[in-house]
Design a protein around this motif. Structure first.
Motif, short mmCIF file in Angstrom:
data_model
loop_
_atom_site.label_atom_id
_atom_site.label_comp_id
_atom_site.label_asym_id
_atom_site.label_seq_id
_atom_site.Cartn_x
_atom_site.Cartn_y
_atom_site.Cartn_z
N UNK A 18 0.83 -1.22 0.00
CA UNK A 18 0.00 0.00 0.00
C UNK A 18 0.86 1.26 0.00
N UNK A 19 2.01 1.20 0.69
CA UNK A 19 2.89 2.38 0.73
C UNK A 19 3.43 2.70 -0.66
N UNK A 20 3.64 1.67 -1.47
CA UNK A 20 4.07 1.89 -2.86
C UNK A 20 2.97 2.59 -3.65
N UNK A 21 1.72 2.18 -3.40
CA UNK A 21 0.60 2.68 -4.19
C UNK A 21 0.16 4.09 -3.78
N UNK A 22 0.22 4.39 -2.48
CA UNK A 22 -0.30 5.67 -1.99
C UNK A 22 0.74 6.31 -1.07
N UNK A 23 1.16 7.52 -1.41
CA UNK A 23 2.17 8.19 -0.58
C UNK A 23 1.53 8.72 0.70
N UNK A 24 2.39 8.95 1.68
CA UNK A 24 1.94 9.55 2.93
C UNK A 24 1.31 10.92 2.65
N UNK A 25 1.90 11.68 1.71
CA UNK A 25 1.35 13.00 1.39
C UNK A 25 -0.06 12.89 0.83
N UNK A 26 -0.27 11.86 0.02
CA UNK A 26 -1.61 11.67 -0.54
C UNK A 26 -2.61 11.37 0.59
N UNK A 27 -2.18 10.59 1.59
CA UNK A 27 -3.08 10.30 2.72
C UNK A 27 -3.39 11.58 3.49
N UNK A 28 -2.35 12.39 3.70
CA UNK A 28 -2.54 13.64 4.45
C UNK A 28 -3.50 14.57 3.72
N UNK A 29 -3.35 14.59 2.41
CA UNK A 29 -4.22 15.45 1.60
C UNK A 29 -5.67 14.96 1.71
N UNK A 30 -5.82 13.65 1.62
CA UNK A 30 -7.17 13.08 1.71
C UNK A 30 -7.78 13.36 3.09
N UNK A 31 -6.95 13.22 4.14
CA UNK A 31 -7.43 13.46 5.51
C UNK A 31 -7.85 14.92 5.67
N UNK A 117 -6.86 -2.99 13.68
CA UNK A 117 -5.81 -3.62 12.87
C UNK A 117 -4.57 -3.73 13.75
N UNK A 118 -3.48 -4.13 13.16
CA UNK A 118 -2.23 -4.26 13.90
C UNK A 118 -1.36 -3.10 13.47
N UNK A 119 -1.49 -1.99 14.19
CA UNK A 119 -0.85 -0.75 13.77
C UNK A 119 0.54 -0.68 14.35
N UNK A 120 1.52 -0.55 13.45
CA UNK A 120 2.92 -0.50 13.88
C UNK A 120 3.68 0.71 13.32
N UNK A 121 3.04 1.47 12.43
CA UNK A 121 3.72 2.66 11.88
C UNK A 121 2.75 3.84 11.78
N UNK A 122 3.31 5.08 11.80
CA UNK A 122 2.46 6.27 11.67
C UNK A 122 1.67 6.28 10.35
N UNK A 123 2.23 5.65 9.31
CA UNK A 123 1.51 5.59 8.03
C UNK A 123 0.10 5.01 8.24
N UNK A 124 0.02 3.94 9.04
CA UNK A 124 -1.29 3.29 9.25
C UNK A 124 -2.26 4.19 10.02
N UNK A 125 -1.72 5.06 10.88
CA UNK A 125 -2.58 5.99 11.61
C UNK A 125 -3.16 7.02 10.63
N UNK A 126 -2.29 7.55 9.77
CA UNK A 126 -2.77 8.49 8.73
C UNK A 126 -3.78 7.81 7.82
N UNK A 127 -3.50 6.59 7.49
CA UNK A 127 -4.40 5.82 6.63
C UNK A 127 -5.78 5.70 7.29
N UNK A 128 -5.78 5.39 8.58
CA UNK A 128 -7.04 5.27 9.32
C UNK A 128 -7.82 6.58 9.23
N UNK A 129 -7.12 7.70 9.49
CA UNK A 129 -7.79 9.02 9.46
C UNK A 129 -8.27 9.34 8.04
#
Ligand SMILES: O=P(O)(O)OC[C@@H](O)[C@@H](O)c1c[nH]c2ccccc12
Length: 269
Positions: A18-31, A117-129
């Motif tokens: 998923x990290x390959x497909x969607x950047x952290x910036x894209x998640x932040x923008x969506x949030x 889920x089994x959250x181990x990185x900040x990426x997953x928290x942004x993804x949740x939001x």
């Protein structure tokens, strides 16, 4: 490798894709385009015992539980029954969940949603939001202390609530040190996958006042809710018993009614 470690290993593999497909910036923008997270702490911090109702297809311990072709309509039934929060499992390999389920539920319910889920990185928290979750689960046993602290901080900084899961009093101390405001005591031992219904009574007294106490796993019916209410639970998290019930709305409503019984107020610590 323990069951927990092997689940987390699979989660990390899926996450890399998923990290390959969607950047952290894209998640932040969506949030940033979404309404703010709903304050779940407030919804759980009432006199009544709140019910967190879970959309759960399968589990490593029980295998397939229910087909759930329409997670949004199940969640709508839970909401109509009086649930305070909807929990949506998004782990795919063992629990058969997905972010698509989370999206579908978010589109239909107005109450807070927990990404389970089994959250181990900040990426997953942004993804949740970014997918509209208001609450995330953080499992103490799956995280180093520094990582736990960092994730709790990130969750709070996004206006979300962390449900910090523990299994014993040592983990309660770690959760509290890391800044947890809501602690979930999981009666299911993640090493053996057995449910021990005495876990909450043993562990919850170590949770300081002001931190909310959630009883998780193995809750069968309204009698169990009354039992946990007497032991000081602020909320119960229920999956299997609700997805296996043919009438999930009534099943939730019965638990909500049991948790709201005025007679319990005087006995709760
Ligand atoms: O289906 P049950 O026994 O009612 O349990 C729900 C919930 O507590 C359980 O799904 C759970 C608690 N902690 C977890 C961590 C990961 C996955 C699942 C869970």
């Amino acid at each position: 490798m323990s069951v927990l470690q092997s689940i987390v290993a699979g989660v990390r593999e899926d996450l890399a894709v998923r990290e390959q497909a969607t950047s952290m910036d894209a998640l932040k923008e969506r949030a940033s385009r979404l309404p703010s997270a709903i304050d779940a702490y407030q919804r759980l911090a009432r006199d009544e015992v709140a019910v967190i109702a879970e959309v759960k297809r399968s589990s490593p311990s029980k295998g397939d539980l229910a087909e759930i072709t329409d997670p949004a309509s199940l969640a709508t039934e839970y909401e109509a029954g009086g649930a305070s929060v909807i929990s949506v499992l998004t782990e795919q390999r063992r629990f058969g969940g997905s972010l698509t389920d989370l999206d579908a539920v978010r589109a239909k319910v107005d109450i807070p949603i927990l990404r389970k889920d089994f959250i181990v990185t900040p990426y997953q928290v942004w993804e949740a939001r970014a997918h509209g979750a208001d609450v995330v689960l953080l499992i103490v046993a799956a995280l180093e202390q520094m990582a736990l602290e960092g994730l709790i901080e990130r969750v709070h900084s996004l206006g979300m609530t962390a449900l910090v899961e523990v299994h014993d009093t040592d983990e309660v101390a770690r959760a509290v040190d890391a800044g947890a405001r809501v602690v979930g005591v999981n009666a299911r031992n993640l090493k053996t996958l057995e449910v021990d219904r005495h876990t909450f009574a043993r562990v919850a007294p170590a949770i300081p006042d002001g931190i909310l106490r959630v009883a998780e796993s193995g809750i069968r019916d309204s009698h169990d809710v009354v039992e946990y209410a007497r032991l000081g639970a602020d909320a119960v998290l229920v999956g299997e018993a609700l997805v296996k019930d043919r009438d999930p709305r009534t099943a939730v409503a019965e638990m909500v009614a049991a948790g709201a019984h005025p007679a319990l107020r005087s006995v709760r610590p």
